[in-house]
Design a protein around this motif. Structure first.
Motif: not given
Length: 470
Positions: A209-213, A442-452
């Motif tokens: 789930f990508v929130s944003q940069l 997860m901090y993924n190459n500058g993006y806010y990402v999370n997982y259930h």
């Protein structure tokens, strides 16, 4: 907004035509002046703004907003139904207890009435479960659409004038906030297992789930992390934190009151760590309003309490700074928090680079319950804790990570597993579990990402083998 988009298309087309005429007069033009004709080589600009893409996004935004409004209405209905069901169950329970204490006072007809009421409640519960499952499917579908929107908008912002995307970006942000609120309320209503360890471990990880940069709006900030406080103080249950850098040096951290303010980049606190508190690495966390992170002078664990602004550090004699994760620099200590407390992993010369797991005594900030695993740390991309179990992650290919190993501190046993999940971008710097919502951040190459995460609540694990150390 449609009128404005039409104007942009017309303006873009007019500008392109004007460029063709100028190119023909000044470059490879051939003329038949008596016949008043002119031919030329025309080179249309490739950067004409793709208005069609924005129109599609606008239409999608309207559709998603409508669906979200319907889901929010359903949630209100669910809440009232749950209240009514709970009241029915309480009344039935009390009635059955009275019948058990004095069975001779009730007739067969009365017993049949109670049985009918029980059947009715069972039917209502089945109906509600079906509705819940339907809402979950809808929310997952909407999340996919929103993720597609952010990819398109990010592409447009990189290749075209950002001001032309600004209005749509605002609309998209509002949709994100509505979706997050809808998911949050849905989770609070229907996930009673938050905080529970009555399971045998992770069995599945969701799509990213990508929130944003990041808040810097700059993909060059590859190092850092984001997430929630794993043990929030009263009144800060909705708080998020973010820290991002262009190098693996921890120089500051920002706190946001809630998800909305994180997305809007509106922090309520900004702590500068450069006055003697600078850290190194990426796997830091916030717990009990305290930042836990690594410092290099001396090489040690450090913590900074944001309430008192008190700083402290502890040298771990065995820990070595020579062993880091496969895609992270200067990552000697990796902090993690779960339902059972605060943890740290590291490697030592004595362990030959194999990962060591230790519990941190929060009041004394000391190390206890130290365990050595069989996993070689430089072959691991990251690790996290869930319910006293260490999970180690490695890279499978350019898009895929795999949870391949776990060590259970409760049974002192280790095992190898295979639970694959997808990355949004190729590299990531920080991966941590949060027990307050059972998500991976997860901090993924500058993006806010999370997982259930999904857990096995039904069967016992059978793939465990003895650990190296007990």
């Amino acid at each position: 907004m449609t009128g404005a988009l039409y104007f942009l298309a017309l303006l873009s087309s007019t500008m392109a035509s004007a460029r063709v005429g100028l190119w023909g007069q000044g470059r490879n033009g051939t003329g038949d002046w008596e016949g008043k004709r002119c031919t030329c080589d025309a080179f249309l600009p490739s950067s004409t703004f793709p208005v069609k893409d924005l129109v599609v996004i606008e239409q999608t935004a309207v559709e998603i907003t409508h669906k979200l409004e319907l889901e929010m209405g359903k949630l209100e209905t669910y809440e009232s139904k749950l209240t009514a069901y709970a009241e029915k169950i309480v009344n039935l329970t009390a009635e059955i207890e009275r019948m058990e204490k004095n069975p001779d006072s009730y007739t067969e007809a009365h017993l049949q009435d109670v049985k009918v009421e029980i059947k009715q409640v069972e039917a209502l519960i089945v109906e509600l479960q079906a509705s819940i499952q339907g809402s979950t499917t809808v929310l997952e579908s909407l999340r996919v659409q929103v993720n597609a929107m952010v990819v398109t908008l990010t592409k447009l912002e990189k290749t075209h004038d950002k001001n032309l995307v600004l209005v749509t970006r605002r609309e998209y942000t509002n949709i994100q906030l509505q979706l997050e609120e809808c998911e949050r309320r849905h989770q609070e209503l229907f996930n009673p297992n938050i905080g529970s360890c009555a399971h045998t471990g992770i069995i599945r990880v969701s799509k990213p789930f990508v929130s944003q940069l990041n808040a810097h709006l700059n993909s060059g900030y590859k190092y850092g992390g984001w997430g929630k406080d794993s043990k929030p103080v009263h009144g800060s249950e909705s708080m998020y934190w973010y820290a991002g850098y262009s190098s693996p040096s921890i120089v500051d951290i920002k706190l946001y009151a809630d998800y909305k303010n994180l997305i809007l980049r509106n922090n309520f606190q900004h702590h500068n760590l450069q006055s003697g508190w600078t850290g190194t690495g990426n796997n830091f966390i916030v717990r009990d309003n305290t930042l836990y992170y690594q410092v290099n002078n001396p090489f040690s664990m450090a913590k900074l309490n944001f309430t008192s602004m008190k700083y402290d550090y502890r040298v771990v004699p065995k820990a070595s700074s020579r062993f880091s994760y496969s895609h992270s620099y200067s990552q000697g200590f990796d902090f993690a928090a779960d339902e059972s407390g605060l943890w740290v992993t590291y490697a030592s010369e004595e362990s030959g680079g194999r990962l060591i797991l230790a519990k941190i005594n929060e009041p004394s900030f000391g190390i206890e319950q130290e365990r050595q695993t069989s996993v070689y740390k430089p072959g691991v991309t990251n690790a996290f804790m869930v319910c006293g179990v260490l999970y180690a992650v490695r890279t499978v290919d350019i898009q895929t990570e795999e949870i391949f190993y776990k060590y259970d501190t409760n049974t002192k046993r280790e095992s190898y597993v295979s639970i694959s999940f997808e990355r949004f971008q190729e590299t990531f710097a920080n991966l941590d579990y949060n027990p307050t919502d059972q998500k991976l951040y997860m901090y993924n190459n500058g993006y806010y990402v999370n997982y259930h995460l999904w857990f096995n609540h039904t069967t016992k694990a059978t793939d465990e083998s003895p650990a190296l150390l007990s």
